[in-house]
Design an enzyme around this catalytic site. Structure first.
Site, PDB file in Angstrom:
ATOM      1  CB  VAL A  63     -27.890  10.762  58.536  1.00 39.32           C
ATOM      2  CG1 VAL A  63     -26.988  11.974  58.380  1.00 39.32           C
ATOM      3  CG2 VAL A  63     -27.082   9.585  59.066  1.00 39.32           C
ATOM      4  CB  CYS A  64     -32.336  12.875  56.354  1.00 37.00           C
ATOM      5  SG  CYS A  64     -31.306  12.319  54.970  1.00 37.00           S
ATOM      6  CB  ALA A  65     -34.638  12.079  61.104  1.00 38.26           C
TER       7      ALA A  65
END
Length: 170
Positions: A63-65
């Site tokens: 999700v962060c990527a």
């Protein structure tokens, strides 16, 4: 230290955010973080520009990527008067590795690994994890906060459309 409960969770499990949460209309607190080369970067370095601050727990999660890739792609349409700062507690080396591998070239990835930087000034430090929560803040050219999103669950992506709509109004 101020504790903020019932703001965010991880998969439904409540988390506590530490620090002073920010709101629309406030003057954005200045902070120092570190770029991929360990150089100090301050919010005030971008005075006179609109600043999108994309906040996430760790670049090594899907999700962060995705959040970082999405803001990098969208930054191409922002123009020279807007910058994107993507910030986490990841070490600068990890952020640099990710940027090189993913072709992240339109936003600044910044590390808030040292105490006293971004996390507590903006209320994004997760007490239970010592990582940043997920969210988006937009600071206008005059240094005022124009948009704030603290995600109710760190496993979700931000509302990109809402953030971009707020940016377009500036």
């Amino acid at each position: 230290m101020k504790e903020n409960k019932n703001i965010t969770a991880k998969g439904g499990a409540p988390l506590t955010l530490l620090g002073d949460m920010v709101t629309v209309g406030m003057t954005a607190p200045d902070f120092t973080a570190y770029d991929n080369n360990m150089k100090e970067v301050r919010l005030s370095d971008f005075k006179g520009k609109n600043v999108v601050i994309s906040v996430f727990p760790s670049i090594d999660t899907p999700v962060c990527a995705s959040q970082t890739r999405t803001f990098n792609k969208k930054a191409a349409s922002f123009g020279d008067d807007t910058v994107v700062l993507s910030i986490s507690k990841d070490l600068p080396f990890a952020l640099g590795r990710f940027c090189a591998a993913e072709g992240i070239d339109r936003n600044y990835t910044l590390s808030d690994y040292r105490p006293g930087g971004f996390a507590l000034k903006y209320g994004f430090l997760i007490k239970e994890m010592e990582l940043l929560s997920r969210g988006v803040i937009i600071v206008d050219k005059n240094g005022k906060i124009a948009y704030v999103e603290y995600l109710d669950d760190i496993t979700k992506e931000p509302d990109y459309d809402k953030a971009l709509a707020a940016l377009k109004k500036l």
